[in-house]
Design a protein around this motif. Structure first.
Motif, short mmCIF file in Angstrom:
data_model
loop_
_atom_site.label_atom_id
_atom_site.label_comp_id
_atom_site.label_asym_id
_atom_site.label_seq_id
_atom_site.Cartn_x
_atom_site.Cartn_y
_atom_site.Cartn_z
N PHE A 42 -55.90 -1.73 3.00
CA PHE A 42 -54.66 -1.79 4.18
C PHE A 42 -53.48 -2.22 3.16
CE2 PHE A 42 -52.47 -3.82 7.51
CZ PHE A 42 -52.46 -2.81 8.38
N PRO A 43 -52.49 -1.24 3.70
CA PRO A 43 -51.20 -1.47 2.75
C PRO A 43 -50.50 -2.86 2.80
CG PRO A 43 -50.89 0.04 4.59
CD PRO A 43 -52.22 -0.39 4.41
N LYS A 44 -50.15 -3.57 1.72
CA LYS A 44 -49.70 -4.84 1.96
C LYS A 44 -48.29 -5.00 2.48
CE LYS A 44 -51.72 -6.51 -2.20
NZ LYS A 44 -51.67 -7.28 -3.76
N ALA A 45 -47.60 -3.95 2.48
CA ALA A 45 -46.09 -3.96 3.11
C ALA A 45 -46.29 -4.19 4.68
CB ALA A 45 -45.31 -2.79 2.87
N ALA A 46 -47.18 -3.37 5.29
CA ALA A 46 -47.55 -3.63 6.68
C ALA A 46 -48.23 -4.96 7.07
CB ALA A 46 -48.25 -2.52 7.14
N MET A 58 -56.45 -7.07 7.26
CA MET A 58 -55.34 -6.88 8.29
C MET A 58 -54.89 -8.17 8.78
SD MET A 58 -57.08 -3.52 10.45
CE MET A 58 -55.96 -3.58 11.40
N PRO A 59 -53.57 -8.07 9.25
CA PRO A 59 -52.85 -9.36 9.63
C PRO A 59 -53.45 -9.81 11.13
CG PRO A 59 -51.41 -7.53 9.72
CD PRO A 59 -52.63 -7.14 9.17
N SER A 85 -62.43 -10.32 13.55
CA SER A 85 -63.54 -10.22 12.48
C SER A 85 -63.35 -8.77 11.86
CB SER A 85 -65.16 -10.60 12.78
OG SER A 85 -65.31 -9.58 13.76
N VAL A 86 -63.17 -7.83 12.59
CA VAL A 86 -62.98 -6.63 12.07
C VAL A 86 -61.59 -6.40 11.14
CG1 VAL A 86 -62.47 -4.24 12.72
CG2 VAL A 86 -64.29 -5.46 14.06
N ALA A 87 -60.66 -6.89 11.79
CA ALA A 87 -59.18 -7.30 11.05
C ALA A 87 -59.42 -7.80 9.75
CB ALA A 87 -58.23 -7.92 11.93
#
Length: 572
Positions: free
Chosen positions: A537-541, A509-510, A502-504
């Motif tokens: 959060f960066p999309k590339a990551a 985040m993935p 739930s935090v991610a």
């Protein structure tokens, strides 16, 4: 030689003849080949039967006893023969064992080994899976050393003797914890990276941290190359192995060769303005190569267009070697394994903790059950180096990071396998309300070796509070992580995972960023060096793309692939 199934018949002539041949002069007590006396046999002298008294008793001890004594003497002689055979067998067994032990110790004494790290190993070992298994990571290094007659004969000039060798071939072998898949990743030798401070364990020479070309890391020993890989990838590397030119030739011969293929004729010789060359010369099609031809194949660069082409050719060769070993049943053939072990001892240098024959043998067996179609070999995704675009490369942002993250997390490089694993993961219980969850935010932005972003934990804490996680707090202890992750203690089980997910999800985040950790800390968000700034959060990551699609790759089950030859090198 007389032999009888009836006790006492035909035994004396056979044993006398044996004594004459010198098998054992002590077979009988008097050493003359005579039959034992009744005392020698342990039987009572009066046990011989007689039909009369007096003289009859004499006959029992003499001529008349010849019908009874051979029976007892035969038994005695058989016991002694069996005892002698037992002693002989024991001697042979002990002798063979001693010879085996001496051979084993001889090989152990020949193994060249050195420290795993040059003093700056910083990556953390991957935690065991639910079955207690851990992945295996081995750094394989090919040295261009000419510091021996054998290596100088195979390539290079006399001026290169005594120089510091370069690590021209660098590959990371990753075997999954369950031993169901494996991968080999090459980093091109001209990749510019941050090289940590290193101390050469053999010479004691120290080298300051620098930004340089990765093949220069052998100045600090193989341990320095390992430390550089760990700094770049964040992957804990268990061992290293290093081989030179002569070692490649010997190993290729021990395996019996490997099949390779070129689409066109290849003749890798010097060209105007392009000196050097491996002198590989093959006609178009498939060839089984070994010895110096194998070395030429592995060294060929110009004819395969670049260092990247050379890496691809090396991967094809290694996959072919694995197919050969499996087809030869080498993993179960003790004779083949012993031959390979002895060749490996003479050819390889290894890190201390695998510096015995048994450990090298056990290491080789780790690949025994990996299916060939689950063995993928590839070259690190890269871009041209802006500082020297014609000569150097850099890891490709996003794609290379994703690749290293998959290896760190022991996930298959095949997206189909990852999709299947995700489907098998149970949904779990409903996550707790955001306001009820205590989340500790840690600043781990120094994970890439750079200075941390000041105040980063507090910035992300505010993002969480805005999402309803009002109990989020920051830690005063700094962390270190290359990628941002949410962790939960093992004891919290499925509920802990649901809360972490739930935090991610709240921060986009993935799910791969959610990980279980040993007990000792609660729900924790560690902000990695991949998210130094910004509120998103960066999309590339977060990209879940296939790293195999962004670079050259070779699958172990494909035996029909061929190398394309750069046109200037097609003339025979």
């Amino acid at each position: 030689m007389g032999r009888s199934s009836t006790p006492g018949e035909g035994t004396r002539p056979r044993v006398r003849h044996a004594g004459q041949l010198g098998w054992d002069d002590g077979l009988y007590e008097d050493g003359k080949g005579d039959a034992p006396t009744p005392d020698d046999s342990g039987d009572d002298a009066g046990s011989g039967r007689s039909e009369g008294g007096g003289g009859g008793g004499r006959r029992a001890a003499g001529r008349g006893g010849s019908r009874g004594r051979p029976h007892r003497a035969g038994r005695t002689k058989k016991r002694r023969i069996l005892r002698w055979i037992a002693f002989s067998l024991a001697f042979v067994i002990l002798g063979t064992g001693a010879a085996g032990y001496l051979w084993y110790e001889h090989l152990n004494g020949k193994i060249r080994k050195s420290a795993r790290s040059a003093g700056n190993s910083a990556a953390e070992k991957t935690a065991p899976n639910a079955a207690g298994q851990t992945p295996l990571n081995i750094l394989m290094i090919g040295s261009d050393s000419r510091n021996s007659k054998e290596n100088l004969k195979l390539g290079g000039s006399k001026e290169s003797v005594g120089g510091t060798p370069l690590a021209d071939v660098q590959m990371l072998l990753h075997v999954s914890a369950d031993r169901k898949n494996a991968s080999v990743v090459s980093i091109p030798r001209d990749t510019r990276v941050d090289i940590p401070a290193c101390k050469n364990p053999d010479t004691g020479e120290k080298f300051a941290a620098t930004n340089g070309i990765i093949n220069e890391t052998l100045r600090g020993g193989a341990g320095c190359t390992l430390d550089t890989w760990e700094k770049l990838t964040g992957v804990y590397i268990d061992h290293w192995m290093m081989v030179d030119f002569a070692g490649v030739v010997d190993m290729a011969d021990a395996v019996g060769g490997a099949w390779v293929c070129v689409k066109q004729n290849v003749n890798d010789v010097p060209k105007p303005g392009v000196p050097g060359g491996s002198h590989l010369r093959l006609t178009a099609g498939k060839h089984k190569i070994k010895g110096e031809d194998a070395l030429k194949w592995l060294r060929t660069r110009h004819a395969f267009a670049s260092d990247i082409g050379r890496s691809q050719a090396q991967h094809m060769y290694l996959n072919s070697v694995l197919r050969e070993l499996k087809s030869q049943n080498a993993f179960t053939d003790s004779g083949k394994l012993l031959n390979l072990a002895e060749t490996a001892v003479n050819s390889l240098q290894v890190s201390d903790e695998i510096g015995t024959v048994k450990k090298l043998f056990d290491l080789g067996m780790q690949l025994k059950n990996v299916p060939l179609d689950k063995m993928n070999m590839l070259t690190m995704p890269r871009i041209q180096d802006p500082e020297d675009p014609d000569a150097h490369v850099l890891p490709k942002p996003g794609s290379a990071d994703k690749l290293w993250a998959l290896i760190r997390d022991d996930e298959s490089l095949d997206p189909k396998d990852r999709a299947k694993a995700k489907k098998k993961t149970p949904a779990g219980p409903k996550a707790g309300a955001p306001a009820s969850l205590g989340v500790t935010v840690v600043n781990g932005t120094s994970g890439d070796g750079q200075a941390p972003t000041q105040g980063r934990a507090g910035q992300v804490q505010e993002l969480l509070k805005a999402k309803g996680f009002t109990e989020a707090d920051t830690s005063t202890d700094p962390g270190s992580a290359r990628t941002t992750e949410v962790t939960y203690p093992k004891s919290s089980g499925a509920q802990g995972r649901s809360d972490a997910l739930s935090v991610a999800k709240a921060l986009s985040m993935p799910t791969s960023a959610v990980k279980e950790t040993p007990d000792g800390a609660g729900l924790t968000l560690t902000v990695g060096s991949d998210w130094r700034t910004g509120s998103t959060f960066p999309k590339a990551a977060a990209d879940d793309s296939d790293p195999l699609a962004d670079t050259e790759s070779v699958n172990g089950a494909k035996s029909n692939e061929c190398m394309d030859v750069y046109w200037p090198y097609r003339q025979m």
